[in-house]
Design a protein around this motif. Structure first.
Motif, PDB file in Angstrom:
ATOM      1  N   VAL A  11       0.841  -1.201   0.000  1.00  0.00           N
ATOM      2  CA  VAL A  11       0.000   0.000   0.000  1.00  0.00           C
ATOM      3  C   VAL A  11       0.872   1.245   0.000  1.00  0.00           C
ATOM      4  N   ARG A  12       1.882   1.265   0.863  1.00  0.00           N
ATOM      5  CA  ARG A  12       2.770   2.426   0.946  1.00  0.00           C
ATOM      6  C   ARG A  12       3.562   2.594  -0.354  1.00  0.00           C
ATOM      7  N   GLU A  13       4.053   1.505  -0.912  1.00  0.00           N
ATOM      8  CA  GLU A  13       4.809   1.593  -2.160  1.00  0.00           C
ATOM      9  C   GLU A  13       3.963   2.205  -3.274  1.00  0.00           C
ATOM     10  N   ALA A  14       2.712   1.776  -3.371  1.00  0.00           N
ATOM     11  CA  ALA A  14       1.820   2.321  -4.400  1.00  0.00           C
ATOM     12  C   ALA A  14       1.553   3.790  -4.159  1.00  0.00           C
ATOM     13  N   ASN A  15       1.387   4.176  -2.912  1.00  0.00           N
ATOM     14  CA  ASN A  15       1.076   5.572  -2.611  1.00  0.00           C
ATOM     15  C   ASN A  15       2.279   6.481  -2.828  1.00  0.00           C
ATOM     16  N   ARG A  21       4.354  10.635  -9.219  1.00  0.00           N
ATOM     17  CA  ARG A  21       3.647  11.048 -10.434  1.00  0.00           C
ATOM     18  C   ARG A  21       3.136  12.480 -10.313  1.00  0.00           C
ATOM     19  N   LEU A  22       2.807  12.901  -9.111  1.00  0.00           N
ATOM     20  CA  LEU A  22       2.316  14.262  -8.882  1.00  0.00           C
ATOM     21  C   LEU A  22       3.450  15.272  -8.797  1.00  0.00           C
ATOM     22  N   GLY A  23       4.705  14.799  -8.807  1.00  0.00           N
ATOM     23  CA  GLY A  23       5.837  15.707  -8.698  1.00  0.00           C
ATOM     24  C   GLY A  23       6.031  16.265  -7.307  1.00  0.00           C
ATOM     25  N   LEU A  24       5.587  15.540  -6.297  1.00  0.00           N
ATOM     26  CA  LEU A  24       5.702  15.991  -4.909  1.00  0.00           C
ATOM     27  C   LEU A  24       6.918  15.356  -4.236  1.00  0.00           C
ATOM     28  N   PRO A  25       7.434  15.986  -3.181  1.00  0.00           N
ATOM     29  CA  PRO A  25       8.512  15.350  -2.418  1.00  0.00           C
ATOM     30  C   PRO A  25       8.042  14.013  -1.847  1.00  0.00           C
ATOM     31  N   VAL A  26       8.957  13.093  -1.693  1.00  0.00           N
ATOM     32  CA  VAL A  26       8.650  11.768  -1.167  1.00  0.00           C
ATOM     33  C   VAL A  26       9.328  11.613   0.191  1.00  0.00           C
ATOM     34  N   PRO A  27       8.594  11.176   1.208  1.00  0.00           N
ATOM     35  CA  PRO A  27       9.214  11.042   2.539  1.00  0.00           C
ATOM     36  C   PRO A  27      10.276   9.958   2.577  1.00  0.00           C
ATOM     37  N   ALA A  28      11.096   9.990   3.597  1.00  0.00           N
ATOM     38  CA  ALA A  28      12.196   9.036   3.748  1.00  0.00           C
ATOM     39  C   ALA A  28      11.663   7.630   4.012  1.00  0.00           C
ATOM     40  N   ASP A  29      12.535   6.661   3.888  1.00  0.00           N
ATOM     41  CA  ASP A  29      12.147   5.266   4.058  1.00  0.00           C
ATOM     42  C   ASP A  29      11.615   4.973   5.457  1.00  0.00           C
ATOM     43  N   ASN A  30      12.067   5.753   6.450  1.00  0.00           N
ATOM     44  CA  ASN A  30      11.626   5.508   7.824  1.00  0.00           C
ATOM     45  C   ASN A  30      10.349   6.278   8.183  1.00  0.00           C
ATOM     46  N   PHE A  31       9.667   6.834   7.180  1.00  0.00           N
ATOM     47  CA  PHE A  31       8.402   7.524   7.443  1.00  0.00           C
ATOM     48  C   PHE A  31       7.425   6.520   8.052  1.00  0.00           C
ATOM     49  N   PRO A  32       6.784   6.862   9.167  1.00  0.00           N
ATOM     50  CA  PRO A  32       5.972   5.874   9.901  1.00  0.00           C
ATOM     51  C   PRO A  32       4.834   5.294   9.064  1.00  0.00           C
ATOM     52  N   MET A  33       4.498   4.069   9.375  1.00  0.00           N
ATOM     53  CA  MET A  33       3.343   3.404   8.794  1.00  0.00           C
ATOM     54  C   MET A  33       2.096   3.774   9.606  1.00  0.00           C
ATOM     55  N   VAL A  34       0.952   3.737   8.966  1.00  0.00           N
ATOM     56  CA  VAL A  34      -0.303   4.032   9.666  1.00  0.00           C
ATOM     57  C   VAL A  34      -0.743   2.827  10.490  1.00  0.00           C
ATOM     58  N   TRP A 174       2.252  15.157   4.489  1.00  0.00           N
ATOM     59  CA  TRP A 174       3.677  15.501   4.642  1.00  0.00           C
ATOM     60  C   TRP A 174       4.202  16.157   3.367  1.00  0.00           C
ATOM     61  N   ALA A 175       3.861  15.586   2.203  1.00  0.00           N
ATOM     62  CA  ALA A 175       4.421  16.059   0.935  1.00  0.00           C
ATOM     63  C   ALA A 175       3.971  17.480   0.611  1.00  0.00           C
ATOM     64  N   TYR A 176       2.694  17.788   0.840  1.00  0.00           N
ATOM     65  CA  TYR A 176       2.203  19.139   0.562  1.00  0.00           C
ATOM     66  C   TYR A 176       2.850  20.158   1.488  1.00  0.00           C
ATOM     67  N   LEU A 177       2.960  19.828   2.760  1.00  0.00           N
ATOM     68  CA  LEU A 177       3.604  20.744   3.705  1.00  0.00           C
ATOM     69  C   LEU A 177       5.068  20.970   3.330  1.00  0.00           C
ATOM     70  N   GLU A 178       5.746  19.891   2.930  1.00  0.00           N
ATOM     71  CA  GLU A 178       7.155  20.003   2.545  1.00  0.00           C
ATOM     72  C   GLU A 178       7.302  20.824   1.266  1.00  0.00           C
ATOM     73  N   ALA A 179       6.393  20.606   0.300  1.00  0.00           N
ATOM     74  CA  ALA A 179       6.440  21.371  -0.943  1.00  0.00           C
ATOM     75  C   ALA A 179       6.218  22.853  -0.675  1.00  0.00           C
ATOM     76  N   GLU A 180       5.270  23.165   0.191  1.00  0.00           N
ATOM     77  CA  GLU A 180       5.014  24.575   0.522  1.00  0.00           C
ATOM     78  C   GLU A 180       6.200  25.175   1.267  1.00  0.00           C
ATOM     79  N   ARG A 181       6.811  24.398   2.143  1.00  0.00           N
ATOM     80  CA  ARG A 181       7.979  24.900   2.883  1.00  0.00           C
ATOM     81  C   ARG A 181       9.115  25.238   1.933  1.00  0.00           C
ATOM     82  N   ARG A 182       9.263  24.442   0.878  1.00  0.00           N
ATOM     83  CA  ARG A 182      10.356  24.635  -0.088  1.00  0.00           C
ATOM     84  C   ARG A 182       9.935  25.475  -1.295  1.00  0.00           C
ATOM     85  N   ASN A 183       8.732  26.029  -1.237  1.00  0.00           N
ATOM     86  CA  ASN A 183       8.206  26.857  -2.340  1.00  0.00           C
ATOM     87  C   ASN A 183       8.188  26.103  -3.669  1.00  0.00           C
ATOM     88  N   LEU A 184       7.848  24.830  -3.607  1.00  0.00           N
ATOM     89  CA  LEU A 184       7.725  24.020  -4.814  1.00  0.00           C
ATOM     90  C   LEU A 184       6.307  24.146  -5.379  1.00  0.00           C
TER      91      LEU A 184
END
Length: 226
Positions: A11-15, A21-34, A174-184
């Motif tokens: 599930v995480r790999e697909a997400n 595909r959306l061109g967003l930052p991707v969290p690190a491998d240790n990003f917590p699972m739900v 996480w990705a949207y917040l990170e993109a906004e922080r980096r002005n992406l």
């Protein structure tokens, strides 16, 4: 009814591929699972989902000018007054609180509408679905909670589908917040506020059972900081 949660790794790999595909930052491998392998899960009961949507619809109506007396009369008739959270109560009754924040709940309603089968998709690039308002209680015409429930005949989605969407929005938040922080550049017409509202609704709607999960949280107890 509880069911075994899907394997979180595919599930995480697909997400994460969705984020790419959306061109967003991707969290690190240790990003917590739900959730963890072997956890069980279920959706909130349909009546509870419908009640939360109805309450949020009243909160939205108040943020756009519905008189407090009319709002309380509707909630009393629906036997939903006790479903108001403390912040919602103060806002509905006395206009106390951030009106803009309450207006953002439209995106939470969009996500709950998707969970309940009222909308076909939950597009991370698009604002709440066209026609969503028509699928909510028609307050202007005096539609009651009971009449709305009879008209809509909600059909909640499978818990596994909702869990997958929750994991996606956990990553998107996480990705949207990170993109906004980096002005992406963002991929569509919504921002982190909208994504956060949708995650809030999904976090509340699906309940996990396992050694690392607490009892189901109330609406205002959902923590989006983790």
């Amino acid at each position: 009814m509880t069911a075994t949660a899907p394997d979180p790794l595919p599930v995480r790999e697909a997400n994460l591929r969705v984020l790419e595909r959306l061109g967003l930052p991707v969290p690190a491998d240790n990003f917590p699972m739900v959730w963890d392998p072997g956890d069980e899960m279920e959706l909130r009961p349909r009546a509870e989902l419908e009640a939360r949507v109805a309450v949020l619809n009243i909160v939205l109506a108040r943020s756009f000018g519905m008189p407090p007396k009319m709002a309380m009369e509707w909630l009393l008739d629906a036997h939903l007054v006790e479903r108001l959270t403390r912040p919602e109560w103060h806002f509905v009754v006395a206009d106390k609180g951030d009106q803009f924040s309450f207006a953002l709940h439209l995106e939470a309603v969009y996500a709950l509408g998707w969970v309940m089968g009222l909308t076909r998709d939950l597009d991370p690039c698009r604002a709440s679905a066209n026609g969503l308002v028509q699928r909510l209680p028609n307050l202007a015409e005096g539609e009651t909670f009971a009449s709305w429930r009879g008209r809509t005949l909600t059909a909640p989605r499978e818990p596994g589908e909702v869990a997958s969407q929750l994991d996606l929005h956990y990553c998107l938040d996480w990705a949207y917040l990170e993109a906004e922080r980096r002005n992406l550049p963002l991929p569509g017409e919504v921002d982190s506020n909208a994504i956060g509202q949708r995650r809030w609704a999904l976090e509340w709607a699906v309940v996990f059972h396992g050694p690392y999960h607490d009892a189901p949280l109330a609406w205002e107890e959902i923590d989006l900081s983790v």
